[in-house]
Motif scaffolding. Structure first.
Motif, PDB file in Angstrom:
ATOM      1  N   ARG A   1       7.695  -1.839  37.505  1.00  0.00           N
ATOM      2  CA  ARG A   1       8.393  -1.201  38.619  1.00  0.00           C
ATOM      3  C   ARG A   1       7.933   0.245  38.800  1.00  0.00           C
ATOM      4  O   ARG A   1       7.469   0.896  37.872  1.00  0.00           O
ATOM      5  CB  ARG A   1       9.906  -1.233  38.387  1.00  0.00           C
ATOM      6  CG  ARG A   1      10.486  -2.634  38.342  1.00  0.00           C
ATOM      7  CD  ARG A   1      12.004  -2.600  38.356  1.00  0.00           C
ATOM      8  NE  ARG A   1      12.577  -3.945  38.228  1.00  0.00           N
ATOM      9  CZ  ARG A   1      13.839  -4.254  38.536  1.00  0.00           C
ATOM     10  NH1 ARG A   1      14.665  -3.304  38.971  1.00  0.00           N
ATOM     11  NH2 ARG A   1      14.271  -5.491  38.400  1.00  0.00           N
TER      12      ARG A   1
ATOM     13  N   SER B   1      15.766 -10.127  49.929  1.00  0.00           N
ATOM     14  CA  SER B   1      15.141 -10.071  48.614  1.00  0.00           C
ATOM     15  C   SER B   1      13.815 -10.810  48.639  1.00  0.00           C
ATOM     16  O   SER B   1      13.584 -11.669  49.499  1.00  0.00           O
ATOM     17  CB  SER B   1      16.050 -10.691  47.551  1.00  0.00           C
ATOM     18  OG  SER B   1      16.138 -12.096  47.743  1.00  0.00           O
TER      19      SER B   1
ATOM     20  N   PRO C   1      12.173  -4.825  42.344  1.00  0.00           N
ATOM     21  CA  PRO C   1      11.484  -5.580  41.289  1.00  0.00           C
ATOM     22  C   PRO C   1      10.001  -5.764  41.586  1.00  0.00           C
ATOM     23  O   PRO C   1       9.528  -5.516  42.702  1.00  0.00           O
ATOM     24  CB  PRO C   1      12.207  -6.930  41.307  1.00  0.00           C
ATOM     25  CG  PRO C   1      12.627  -7.084  42.738  1.00  0.00           C
ATOM     26  CD  PRO C   1      13.008  -5.697  43.199  1.00  0.00           C
TER      27      PRO C   1
ATOM     28  N   PRO D   1      13.075   2.399  41.464  1.00  0.00           N
ATOM     29  CA  PRO D   1      13.371   1.666  40.222  1.00  0.00           C
ATOM     30  C   PRO D   1      14.171   0.394  40.412  1.00  0.00           C
ATOM     31  O   PRO D   1      14.162  -0.482  39.535  1.00  0.00           O
ATOM     32  CB  PRO D   1      14.138   2.691  39.388  1.00  0.00           C
ATOM     33  CG  PRO D   1      14.703   3.655  40.387  1.00  0.00           C
ATOM     34  CD  PRO D   1      13.695   3.737  41.488  1.00  0.00           C
ATOM     35  N   ASP D   2      14.868   0.277  41.538  1.00  0.00           N
ATOM     36  CA  ASP D   2      15.685  -0.926  41.784  1.00  0.00           C
ATOM     37  C   ASP D   2      14.898  -2.044  42.463  1.00  0.00           C
ATOM     38  O   ASP D   2      15.428  -3.144  42.651  1.00  0.00           O
ATOM     39  CB  ASP D   2      16.905  -0.570  42.650  1.00  0.00           C
ATOM     40  CG  ASP D   2      17.865   0.376  41.943  1.00  0.00           C
ATOM     41  OD1 ASP D   2      17.933   0.308  40.696  1.00  0.00           O
ATOM     42  OD2 ASP D   2      18.522   1.187  42.622  1.00  0.00           O
TER      43      ASP D   2
END
Length: 332
Positions: free
Chosen positions: A234, A143, A242, A239-240
């Motif tokens: 975004r 991440s 960030p 879309p997932d």
């Protein structure tokens, strides 16, 4: 002199003027009479190259002549941009302007070789795009917050990021991340986006912040892991994933635009012809869907007028030059 003779004399006197008028009409209607060179000041395979080739193919159909893409990368895009500025203003050499070449390079290079306003004729903005923070699929970072925390915890310049050259949006996006974290990163410039992306895959660098169209193929294949986007919101394609703003860099936003230009003093009739053709191209639903699917954001249609495009460049020069100077980017 009889009336008939006077009429003949007047007719003979008017012949040169009639010929000039017909020549002018024919010259105006004829453009373009031969292929047009489109200088792209970035490497083949880059986002600018992808965009340019899609638009050039469609524009060729509108103009009735081929637009031949000529990639002239190097020195952050200054080499090709100088060639655009120095070309003959006859409409047969056009070029792609980018935020990096027209704005960033005015700070990053002490003498880029061109004036971003005086040396060009503006046609219109074509598209803009945000960058994608990516790491190799083998990277331990899953991440953006995890990566950013690791950068902050380690000595300066421990983490290396690649770009397609000094002054590109990839470079500026990384330098801006370093500024937000108050932790210098090691910038490793390459000759183009494909080479810079390959360096991430090979482990020569730790990460990169590349234009979405350039990185999406490797993301879809699973070779690159997307951690964040650099724009204000975004992407509909991911879309997932960030934004960096959501990931802890509050207020972070770096995007990039491209547009069509010619050298200064391009005749107004040629400029108008090019604008009308480009507007038709950019209004085509299939072309718009294709470019949006590749990760580009397109202006509304009718596309921006030449004066509006020039105003965009002027605003960005006023906005970004102080920012870049604050970043401490050294002139080359």
């Amino acid at each position: 002199m009889t009336k008939l003779h006077r009429r003949r004399a007047i007719a003979r006197a008017l012949i040169p003027f009639a010929c000039i008028a017909l020549w002018c009409l024919r010259a105006e209607a004829a453009y373009p009479e031969r292929p047009i060179k489109l200088i792209v000041p970035f490497a083949a395979g880059s986002a600018a190259d992808t965009l340019s080739r899609v638009v050039a193919t469609a524009l060729s159909e509108q103009l009735g002549q081929p637009l031949v893409v000529d990639n002239k990368g190097g020195a952050g895009g200054t080499i090709g941009t100088v060639d655009i500025a120095r070309s003959k203003p006859d409409g047969y050499t056009l070029g792609i302007a980018a935020q990096g070449t027209f704005v960033n390079n005015q700070v990053l290079y002490s003498s880029p070789g061109y004036d971003s306003i005086k040396d060009f004729s503006f046609i219109s903005e074509i598209a803009d795009v945000q960058n994608l923070l990516v790491v190799s699929e083998k990277s331990p970072y899953q991440s953006a917050p995890a990566l950013l925390e690791a950068i902050k915890a380690k000595p300066p310049e421990t983490f290396r990021y690649s770009s397609s050259g000094v002054g590109t949006s990839h470079h500026i996006a990384g330098a801006t991340v370093a500024q937000y974290l108050d932790k210098p990163l090691m910038h490793v410039p390459y000759t183009g986006a494909p080479q810079g992306l390959s360096a991430i895959l090979s482990g020569d660098v730790d990460m990169g912040l590349y234009n979405m169209p350039a990185a999406m193929g490797l993301v879809k294949s699973g070779k690159l892991r997307p951690l964040a986007v650099t724009g204000p919101k975004r992407s509909s394609l991911l879309p997932d994933v960030p934004t960096l703003d959501e990931s802890g860099l509050q207020g972070y936003s770096v995007t990039l635009w491209w547009g069509l230009v010619g050298p200064a003093q391009l005749p107004s009739d040629i400029s108008a012809r090019l604008y009308a053709a480009l507007d038709k191209v950019m209004s085509n639903a299939a072309l718009r869907d294709k470019l949006i699917g590749l990760g580009f954001t397109l202006p509304d249609t009718p596309i921006p007028q030449p004066a509006a495009f020039e105003s965009l460049v002027r605003r960005d020069l006023a906005t970004w030059i102080p920012v870049l100077q604050k970043l401490g980017t050294a002139a080359q």
